[in-house]
Design a protein around this motif. Structure first.
Motif, PDB file in Angstrom:
ATOM      1  N   LEU A 185       0.700  -0.942   0.258  1.00  0.00           N
ATOM      2  CA  LEU A 185      -0.171   0.099   0.081  1.00  0.00           C
ATOM      3  C   LEU A 185       0.797   1.242   0.113  1.00  0.00           C
ATOM      4  N   PRO A 186       1.813   1.638   0.281  1.00  0.00           N
ATOM      5  CA  PRO A 186       2.790   2.377   0.670  1.00  0.00           C
ATOM      6  C   PRO A 186       3.528   2.674  -0.568  1.00  0.00           C
ATOM      7  N   LYS A 187       3.296   1.665  -0.998  1.00  0.00           N
ATOM      8  CA  LYS A 187       4.290   1.885  -2.487  1.00  0.00           C
ATOM      9  C   LYS A 187       3.838   2.101  -3.344  1.00  0.00           C
ATOM     10  N   ALA A 188       2.485   1.718  -3.206  1.00  0.00           N
ATOM     11  CA  ALA A 188       1.730   1.637  -4.391  1.00  0.00           C
ATOM     12  C   ALA A 188       0.891   3.152  -4.264  1.00  0.00           C
ATOM     13  N   ALA A 189       1.323   3.969  -3.255  1.00  0.00           N
ATOM     14  CA  ALA A 189       0.672   5.538  -2.936  1.00  0.00           C
ATOM     15  C   ALA A 189       1.543   6.279  -3.100  1.00  0.00           C
TER      16      ALA A 189
ATOM     17  N   LEU B 225      -4.828   1.344  -5.988  1.00  0.00           N
ATOM     18  CA  LEU B 225      -5.179   2.213  -4.307  1.00  0.00           C
ATOM     19  C   LEU B 225      -6.857   1.604  -4.080  1.00  0.00           C
ATOM     20  N   LYS B 226      -7.272   1.595  -5.543  1.00  0.00           N
ATOM     21  CA  LYS B 226      -9.196   1.353  -4.894  1.00  0.00           C
ATOM     22  C   LYS B 226      -9.152  -0.321  -4.273  1.00  0.00           C
ATOM     23  N   PHE B 227      -8.035  -1.183  -4.674  1.00  0.00           N
ATOM     24  CA  PHE B 227      -8.536  -2.245  -4.413  1.00  0.00           C
ATOM     25  C   PHE B 227      -8.292  -2.359  -3.532  1.00  0.00           C
ATOM     26  N   PHE B 228      -7.069  -1.768  -2.664  1.00  0.00           N
ATOM     27  CA  PHE B 228      -6.531  -1.581  -1.484  1.00  0.00           C
ATOM     28  C   PHE B 228      -7.399  -1.143  -0.536  1.00  0.00           C
ATOM     29  N   VAL B 229      -7.837   0.274  -0.720  1.00  0.00           N
ATOM     30  CA  VAL B 229      -9.126   0.925   0.005  1.00  0.00           C
ATOM     31  C   VAL B 229     -10.122   0.063   0.204  1.00  0.00           C
ATOM     32  N   VAL B 230     -10.582   0.111  -0.645  1.00  0.00           N
ATOM     33  CA  VAL B 230     -12.135  -1.422  -0.153  1.00  0.00           C
ATOM     34  C   VAL B 230     -11.627  -2.566   0.890  1.00  0.00           C
ATOM     35  N   ALA B 231     -10.159  -3.239   0.228  1.00  0.00           N
ATOM     36  CA  ALA B 231      -9.609  -4.461   1.140  1.00  0.00           C
ATOM     37  C   ALA B 231      -9.470  -3.890   2.598  1.00  0.00           C
ATOM     38  N   VAL B 232      -8.699  -2.894   2.770  1.00  0.00           N
ATOM     39  CA  VAL B 232      -8.762  -2.932   4.215  1.00  0.00           C
ATOM     40  C   VAL B 232     -10.077  -2.434   5.083  1.00  0.00           C
ATOM     41  N   THR B 233     -10.787  -1.447   4.034  1.00  0.00           N
ATOM     42  CA  THR B 233     -12.521  -1.075   4.410  1.00  0.00           C
ATOM     43  C   THR B 233     -12.982  -1.783   5.089  1.00  0.00           C
ATOM     44  N   CYS B 234     -13.217  -3.401   3.872  1.00  0.00           N
ATOM     45  CA  CYS B 234     -13.299  -4.360   4.701  1.00  0.00           C
ATOM     46  C   CYS B 234     -12.749  -5.467   5.768  1.00  0.00           C
TER      47      CYS B 234
ATOM     48  N   PHE C  45      -5.771  -8.990  -5.815  1.00  0.00           N
ATOM     49  CA  PHE C  45      -5.677  -8.080  -7.095  1.00  0.00           C
ATOM     50  C   PHE C  45      -4.926  -7.173  -6.873  1.00  0.00           C
ATOM     51  N   GLY C  46      -5.205  -6.363  -6.081  1.00  0.00           N
ATOM     52  CA  GLY C  46      -4.476  -5.355  -5.887  1.00  0.00           C
ATOM     53  C   GLY C  46      -2.855  -5.226  -6.087  1.00  0.00           C
ATOM     54  N   VAL C  47      -2.669  -6.703  -5.423  1.00  0.00           N
ATOM     55  CA  VAL C  47      -0.858  -7.013  -5.327  1.00  0.00           C
ATOM     56  C   VAL C  47      -0.147  -7.517  -6.574  1.00  0.00           C
ATOM     57  N   ILE C  48      -1.350  -8.258  -7.859  1.00  0.00           N
ATOM     58  CA  ILE C  48      -1.098  -8.721  -8.578  1.00  0.00           C
ATOM     59  C   ILE C  48      -0.871  -7.300  -9.882  1.00  0.00           C
ATOM     60  N   TYR C  49      -2.077  -6.428  -9.687  1.00  0.00           N
ATOM     61  CA  TYR C  49      -2.178  -5.702 -10.645  1.00  0.00           C
ATOM     62  C   TYR C  49      -0.583  -4.688 -10.716  1.00  0.00           C
ATOM     63  N   TYR C  50      -0.337  -4.844  -8.792  1.00  0.00           N
ATOM     64  CA  TYR C  50       0.937  -3.795  -9.101  1.00  0.00           C
ATOM     65  C   TYR C  50       2.233  -4.435  -9.322  1.00  0.00           C
TER      66      TYR C  50
ATOM     67  N   ARG D  23       7.830  -5.380 -17.080  1.00  0.00           N
ATOM     68  CA  ARG D  23       8.733  -3.617 -17.704  1.00  0.00           C
ATOM     69  C   ARG D  23       7.627  -2.872 -18.965  1.00  0.00           C
ATOM     70  N   THR D  24       6.249  -2.952 -18.491  1.00  0.00           N
ATOM     71  CA  THR D  24       5.359  -2.495 -18.993  1.00  0.00           C
ATOM     72  C   THR D  24       3.821  -2.060 -18.208  1.00  0.00           C
ATOM     73  N   LYS D  25       3.528  -1.122 -18.949  1.00  0.00           N
ATOM     74  CA  LYS D  25       2.218  -0.492 -18.387  1.00  0.00           C
ATOM     75  C   LYS D  25       1.275  -1.592 -18.875  1.00  0.00           C
ATOM     76  N   MET D  26       0.236  -1.825 -17.483  1.00  0.00           N
ATOM     77  CA  MET D  26      -0.849  -2.203 -17.726  1.00  0.00           C
ATOM     78  C   MET D  26      -1.732  -1.926 -18.917  1.00  0.00           C
ATOM     79  N   TRP D  27      -1.919  -3.308 -19.137  1.00  0.00           N
ATOM     80  CA  TRP D  27      -2.220  -3.696 -21.046  1.00  0.00           C
ATOM     81  C   TRP D  27      -3.927  -2.686 -20.836  1.00  0.00           C
ATOM     82  N   SER D  28      -4.781  -2.311 -19.597  1.00  0.00           N
ATOM     83  CA  SER D  28      -5.514  -1.824 -19.862  1.00  0.00           C
ATOM     84  C   SER D  28      -6.212  -0.994 -18.342  1.00  0.00           C
ATOM     85  N   LEU D  29      -6.352   0.014 -17.895  1.00  0.00           N
ATOM     86  CA  LEU D  29      -6.785   0.685 -16.679  1.00  0.00           C
ATOM     87  C   LEU D  29      -7.935   0.322 -17.153  1.00  0.00           C
ATOM     88  N   LYS D  30      -8.893   0.381 -17.801  1.00  0.00           N
ATOM     89  CA  LYS D  30     -10.562   0.600 -17.949  1.00  0.00           C
ATOM     90  C   LYS D  30     -10.560  -0.656 -17.483  1.00  0.00           C
ATOM     91  N   LEU D  31     -10.188  -1.974 -17.893  1.00  0.00           N
ATOM     92  CA  LEU D  31     -10.860  -3.426 -18.123  1.00  0.00           C
ATOM     93  C   LEU D  31     -10.753  -3.992 -16.182  1.00  0.00           C
TER      94      LEU D  31
END
Length: 753
Positions: free
Chosen positions: A250-254, A331-340, A383-388, A395-403
């Motif tokens: 979470l600190p790394k992603a933020a 960060l969306k995934f992490f925020v909901v995870a910590v809230t849950c 899911f947050g860790v996987i996407y991170y 060594r690339t960007k995520m294929w689809s942020l929308k997905l």
């Protein structure tokens, strides 16, 4: 100081990451299947065949196909596969992903041994595959979250020890003096799980060439050990290591430091101390000693403080970074995870209080609570860790942020559609069970009335599962495409100065915890001591004091046929839906009274290895089942529950009627009970076990024929004595035995001296 060059190993992280994704989808699919079977119990008939003309089937139209499955796709086994896949294959694998990735970077060193890393990986995945095979075959112990039989238990222990040795030796060769908070949680997790797994899974194999074993503990003693383990499997498999991931990722992603170092210290030590005491709250109002129930409640309520301390430390880390949450799905995934996590750890202590527990326990409220943590906290952190990690490692960007955002919203809808209907279903069940008419009779005397009332919520829960699984499938697509367009970096070059040797003595002006952070051996030992205090206080008195479980003179050991029937009951996972614990409530005694109107006593379970009190009532409690229904009813009920109970959601068990009972180990089972567990069988009883079983089976068949002429006619053209040989007769013998030892309202206990 000389700078040393080295590299981080990403290949082991990649292997665990792929395993996480694959087993995650499998685990979600098992869960969705189990959810579907709770309102469509005919699902196995649809695929494999049925003799019920009202059901469409993909098979030829006879029931032989269903019989040939031998129960492999029954609800009890699917549920075990679901829970174990999610816990051991999905959550544990993502924990290993995070540990192997973060430990190397936090300690500025490669893992101690690549060989140990890969041995750990393959032994763990082999264990998961072995679990699938054995559970489908009905090889299990029935102990919740610990259903593996003894060879797999040994494999889990070996794999876990290899993991710990590799981690500890990596810490020894670190290039960073002080251990970061995530490492504390990893070490605390390792020592706690090792202790919990070993002591809960002490069992005696029937033979070293087979799979069957019996718990070293019996009845109430087995119950407290199991829920000491079960609750703390949630604590130290699903919580503390995932908190370690939170403190790193979470600190790394933020791109923000952890909010409070001091709060991290308080969070860690208070959590591992308090959590271990709370297990008995799963056994409120049961035959467990009252002092243990009270201790469980008290520490469960105290658990709110450290849990919320951790939640706040996570959320407040995002101070000044909330604008990033709008744009960043990680960060969306992490925020909901910590809230849950915060919501689940507030709700858990509430369910531990006696006033709420008597309404919520055994209901779907608990299922909703568990899945708020599993889907929200564990799933979304994963899911947050996987996407991170995937964009970094390839060594690339995520294929689809929308997905990824679509995955987030589908997952969030899935959690809502799952948890809320289960809460409503739980409230509905708990209140319906307890409702009385003015004349003192139950309003909902027929158990099926309380089942059919919540079917709409089961359907909504299934929709929630579909949303959640759909989101997971979008993640698979996104990860696949990201990997395809990227370039994996197997070895990550790094450099850092060697760690100077300054000794382990505390320096002048050095804070105690700062000193402790650079003495990992002492930190590990103190973690074990902190965790062990509550364990010893709760477990040792219950296991060692005979007073804790007074014996009842009327309670006798199971007959050999009943012992075989009990093993069949365990094989089919019947305790997933039926409890065997009548609590001291007016409604339960009225509803489940059998012939004697007694609530369950600890002394009734002294021969139960393992205990079968259950944690969920989809069907009614069975502890006073003996004599409530005729044997012919049980026969018909197991063949087709809807023939005896219209609207039942229980699956069919026709293979029990088709299969001959395997008695080859019956005498060995009785000998084990006598010689190892001091069950008072006489030598004459053991020697005449087959005659004893034959006589009991003949009596049951005689009753069936006298009660149901149609069954007598059906067997008239078959070889004489055929029905006596079937598994169904052994199961009926066990069900007809339940709760019949106590026959009066006066309970005489044997001397405890």
């Amino acid at each position: 100081m000389e700078t040393q060059k080295f590299s981080y190993d990403n290949s082991i992280v990649r292997a665990f990451l792929y395993a996480t994704i694959v087993f995650g989808i499998i685990g979600f699919t098992f869960g969705l299947t189990a959810a579907l079977m709770l309102f469509y119990p005919e699902l196995p008939e649809f695929f494999f065949g049925t003799d019920d003309t009202t059901i469409n089937s993909l098979a030829s139209g006879n029931i032989q196909g269903l019989i040939n499955t031998q129960g492999a796709f029954g609800f009890g086994r699917i549920r075990m596969l679901h829970t174990n896949t999610v816990i051991f294959a999905f959550v544990c694998n993502i924990v290993y992903v995070g540990v192997y990735y973060s430990t190397q970077r936090l300690l500025k060193t490669r893992m101690y041994s690549d060989t140990l890393s890969w041995i750990h990986f393959w032994t763990w995945q082999f264990m998961i595959v072995a679990t699938f095979i054995t559970f489908f075959m009905g090889i299990n112990t029935s102990k919740e979250y610990a259903e593996h039989e003894w060879p797999i238990d040994i494999l889990i222990a070996i794999s876990w020890i290899i993991f710990g040795v590799n981690m500890i030796l990596t810490i020894r060769k670190r290039r960073v003096r002080h251990l970061y908070v995530a490492i504390w949680f990893y070490l605390g997790t390792w020592v706690a799980v090792a202790m919990l797994h070993i002591f809960n899974n002490l069992e005696v194999p029937l033979s070293f060439s087979g799979w069957k074993s019996y718990s070293a503990y019996a009845g109430a003693k087995d119950a407290i050990v199991q829920w000491w383990y079960g609750h703390n499997a949630v604590a130290f498999v699903l919580t503390t290591p995932v908190l370690g991931l939170m403190y790193y990722f979470l600190p790394k992603a933020a791109d923000r430091p952890v909010f409070s170092y001091k709060l991290s210290i308080i969070h860690f030590w208070s959590l591992i101390f308090v959590y271990i005491w709370a297990g008995p709250h799963h056994l409120q109002y049961t035959a467990l000693p009252a002092w243990a129930q009270a201790v469980g409640t008290g520490f469960s309520i105290m658990l709110i403080a450290p849990s919320w301390g951790g939640m706040l430390n996570g959320l407040l880390t995002l101070r000044g970074a909330w604008d990033k949450v709008r744009e960043n799905p990680i960060l969306k995934f992490f925020v909901v995870a910590v809230t849950c996590y915060g919501m689940a750890t507030f709700e858990g202590p509430l369910l531990a209080t006696k006033n709420i527990n008597k309404i919520g326990h055994f209901t779907d409220w608990v299922i909703g609570h568990v899945h708020l943590g599993a889907l929200g906290w564990n799933g979304f952190m994963a899911f947050g860790v996987i996407y991170y990690l995937v964009p970094i490692m390839w060594r690339t960007k995520m294929w689809s942020l929308k997905l990824a955002n679509w995955h987030f919203w589908l997952g969030t809808l899935g959690i809502i559609f799952y948890a809320v209907p289960m809460y409503i279903a739980g409230f509905t069940q708990g209140l319906m069970w307890k409702q009385f008419n003015p004349d003192g009779t139950l309003v909902w005397k027929n158990w099926l009335d309380t089942v059919t009332a919540i079917i709409p919520y089961y359907k909504l829960r299934f929709v929630g599962g579909l949303f959640y699984l759909s989101g997971g499938l979008l993640m698979v697509v996104n990860v696949f495409m990201t990997v395809k367009k990227g370039s994996f970096q197997k070895e990550v070059p790094a450099e850092a100065p060697a760690l100077a040797n300054i000794g382990n003595k505390r320096k002048e002006g050095e804070g105690f915890h700062l000193w402790l952070e650079r003495t990992p051996l002492l930190l590990t030992v103190l973690s074990l001591f902190t965790i062990s205090i509550g364990s010893m206080v709760e477990i040792i008195p219950t296991l060692s004091l005979k007073k804790s479980v007074p014996t009842i003179s009327a309670v006798k050991p199971y007959s050999p046929l009943e012992l075989e029937g009990r093993d069949i009951y365990i094989r089919e996972g019947c305790n997933a839906c039926h409890s065997q614990m009548v609590r001291p409530f007016r409604d339960e005694i009225t509803r489940f009274n059998g012939k004697n109107g007694q609530y369950s006593k600890a002394g009734e379970f002294i021969y139960d290895r393992p205990f079968l009190w259950g944690s969920k009532r989809t069907g009614p409690d069975l502890h006073r089942e003996g004599g409530k229904n005729p044997s012919s009813w049980h026969y018909k009920h197991m063949y087709n529950p809807r023939s005896t109970s219209a609207g039942s959601i229980m699956p069919r068990y026709p293979w029990l009627i088709a299969n001959n009972l395997d008695r080859s180990k019956m005498v060995a089972k009785m000998s084990l009970m006598k010689n190892t567990f001091d069950v008072p069988y006489t030598r004459a009883e053991i020697d005449s076990a087959n005659t004893w079983a034959n006589n009991q089976a003949a009596k049951i068949v005689k009753d069936i024929y006298s009660e149901a002429p149609d069954l007598k006619d059906a067997y008239a053209k078959r070889p004489q004595g055929e029905l006596e040989k079937k598994e169904i007769v052994a199961l009926i013998s066990f069900l007809q035995r339940l709760g019949t030892d106590i026959k009066t309202t006066e309970i005489k206990t044997a001397s405890n001296n």
